[in-house]
Design an enzyme around this catalytic site. Structure first.
Site, PDB file in Angstrom:
ATOM      1  N   GLY A  15     -10.164 -16.411  -2.804  1.00 45.52           N
ATOM      2  CA  GLY A  15     -10.531 -15.594  -3.959  1.00 45.52           C
ATOM      3  C   GLY A  15     -10.680 -16.431  -5.210  1.00 45.52           C
ATOM      4  O   GLY A  15     -10.600 -17.667  -5.180  1.00 45.52           O
ATOM      5  N   LYS A  94      -1.821  -0.870   1.073  1.00 43.69           N
ATOM      6  CA  LYS A  94      -1.317  -1.563   2.267  1.00 43.69           C
ATOM      7  C   LYS A  94      -1.241  -3.074   2.040  1.00 43.69           C
ATOM      8  O   LYS A  94      -0.283  -3.729   2.444  1.00 43.69           O
ATOM      9  CB  LYS A  94      -2.241  -1.284   3.463  1.00 43.69           C
ATOM     10  CG  LYS A  94      -2.044   0.059   4.121  1.00 43.69           C
ATOM     11  CD  LYS A  94      -2.988   0.142   5.320  1.00 43.69           C
ATOM     12  CE  LYS A  94      -2.729   1.375   6.162  1.00 43.69           C
ATOM     13  NZ  LYS A  94      -3.684   1.458   7.292  1.00 43.69           N
ATOM     14  N   THR A  95      -2.281  -3.622   1.417  1.00 43.89           N
ATOM     15  CA  THR A  95      -2.304  -5.068   1.178  1.00 43.89           C
ATOM     16  C   THR A  95      -1.131  -5.477   0.292  1.00 43.89           C
ATOM     17  O   THR A  95      -0.446  -6.471   0.570  1.00 43.89           O
ATOM     18  CB  THR A  95      -3.640  -5.501   0.537  1.00 43.89           C
ATOM     19  OG1 THR A  95      -4.703  -5.091   1.394  1.00 43.89           O
ATOM     20  CG2 THR A  95      -3.708  -7.005   0.340  1.00 43.89           C
ATOM     21  N   TYR A 148      -3.458   0.180  -7.146  1.00 46.67           N
ATOM     22  CA  TYR A 148      -3.206  -1.209  -7.540  1.00 46.67           C
ATOM     23  C   TYR A 148      -1.909  -1.315  -8.338  1.00 46.67           C
ATOM     24  O   TYR A 148      -1.012  -2.087  -7.991  1.00 46.67           O
ATOM     25  CB  TYR A 148      -4.395  -1.727  -8.358  1.00 46.67           C
ATOM     26  CG  TYR A 148      -4.295  -3.183  -8.739  1.00 46.67           C
ATOM     27  CD1 TYR A 148      -4.374  -4.178  -7.775  1.00 46.67           C
ATOM     28  CD2 TYR A 148      -4.132  -3.564 -10.066  1.00 46.67           C
ATOM     29  CE1 TYR A 148      -4.296  -5.521  -8.121  1.00 46.67           C
ATOM     30  CE2 TYR A 148      -4.059  -4.906 -10.417  1.00 46.67           C
ATOM     31  CZ  TYR A 148      -4.143  -5.880  -9.448  1.00 46.67           C
ATOM     32  OH  TYR A 148      -4.053  -7.212  -9.787  1.00 46.67           O
TER      33      TYR A 148
END
Length: 314
Positions: A15, A94-95, A148
């Site tokens: 990323g 989930k991440t 988030y």
């Protein structure tokens, strides 16, 4: 025989932030494992590292456990812009949560030091300005940004519980707005949005009156802060704010980008998105005191480098 200093795992390593971190760690001759599922990361971000003998790229989704032998873990995996984290909000949670559990389990098993890339979003739409680490935040738990914000808040909870219950050696960084080369051109973040609009001669979108404020930290400064936090004494877990305390209105940022790109783009106003914070500025006294860190790149210089990157990919 080659001797690498440490085996370091960077999740989300392909990323924007992760690729810069992998580059720095590899340059210091660590053995770097870059793990990414390429949801928002890109192989192009780390292509220049692939022929290095001390760099390894793994395609893996952090929601699934993985067995590795490492000394340090930087847990950066998670889509970080509203466009990407709202695309699949359940996956975002989930991440953050299962990813943290899997990485903390790994750190516990192999006795690795582990750093969580948390976020200024844990403060929500803050009632305190600037934000100190002791502030608990003002977050809407059922809003569109909650996948988030609350995912990252829960990850912090897990980090401190693993630390208290299992003695895991943790670090928590709360990262404020960061920008620079390798930002995703369509991530919907304000710096990349404005640069892309300006370079393409499109109208520049300001939400609301454009007077909401943000603080922008150049990526090189931020990476230095993360590495200093990982190297800090073990009694310093954080959370610690990492960001630039210089505050600018969104309109001011847009005007600078138009000037630096030589664009003829006009401004258009759209309604403010829900739960969008009106102010965001870190109090970085703790980072200055404990890490001897503060950002050094002026906004103009950082924007210049970022604009050159975007021109190159256009």
């Amino acid at each position: 025989m080659l001797h690498w200093q440490k085996r370091i795992l960077v999740t989300g390593g392909a990323g924007f932030l992760g690729s810069h971190l992998c580059e720095r760690l590899a340059a210091e001759e660590n053995d770097v494992i870059c793990l990414d599922n390429f949801f928002t990361g890109s192989k192009r971000n780390v292509a220049h590292l692939l022929d290095k003998p001390n760099f390894e790229l793994l395609r893996h989704d952090l929601v699934q456990p993985i067995l590795l032998e490492v000394d340090e873990i930087y847990n950066l995996a998670c889509p970080a812009s509203p466009v990407h984290y709202q695309y699949n909000p359940v996956k975002t949670v989930k991440t953050s949560v299962m990813g943290a559990i899997n990485m903390l389990g790994l750190a516990k098993r192999v006795k690795a030091k582990i750093l969580q890339a948390s976020t200024s979003e844990v403060y929500g739409d803050p009632r305190e300005h600037p934000q100190r680490e002791a502030y608990w935040g003002h977050v809407n738990p059922i809003g569109r940004r909650a996948c988030y914000d609350e995912g990252k808040r829960c990850a912090e909870t897990l980090f401190f519980d693993y630390h208290r219950q299992n003695g895991v050696n943790i670090r928590v960084a709360r990262i404020f707005n960061t920008y620079g080369p390798r930002m995703h051109p369509n991530d919907g973040r304000v710096v990349s949005n404005f640069i892309m609009q300006a370079l393409n001669g499109k109208p520049i979108t300001l939400y609301g009156d454009g007077l909401q404020t943000r603080s922008f930290c150049f990526v090189d400064d931020l990476i230095e802060g993360l590495m200093r936090l990982m190297a800090a004494p073990d009694d310093f877990t954080g959370p610690v704010n990492l960001g630039n305390p210089d505050e600018f209105s969104i309109k001011e940022l847009a005007e600078r980008i138009v000037r630096l790109t030589g664009s003829s783009s006009m401004f258009v106003h759209e309604p403010l998105p829900s739960d969008d914070p009106l102010q965001r500025r870190p109090d970085i006294r703790l980072a200055m005191e404990r890490l001897d860190w503060r950002p050094g790149t002026p906004l103009e210089d950082g924007l210049g480098k970022t604009i050159r990157y975007f021109r190159g990919i256009l």
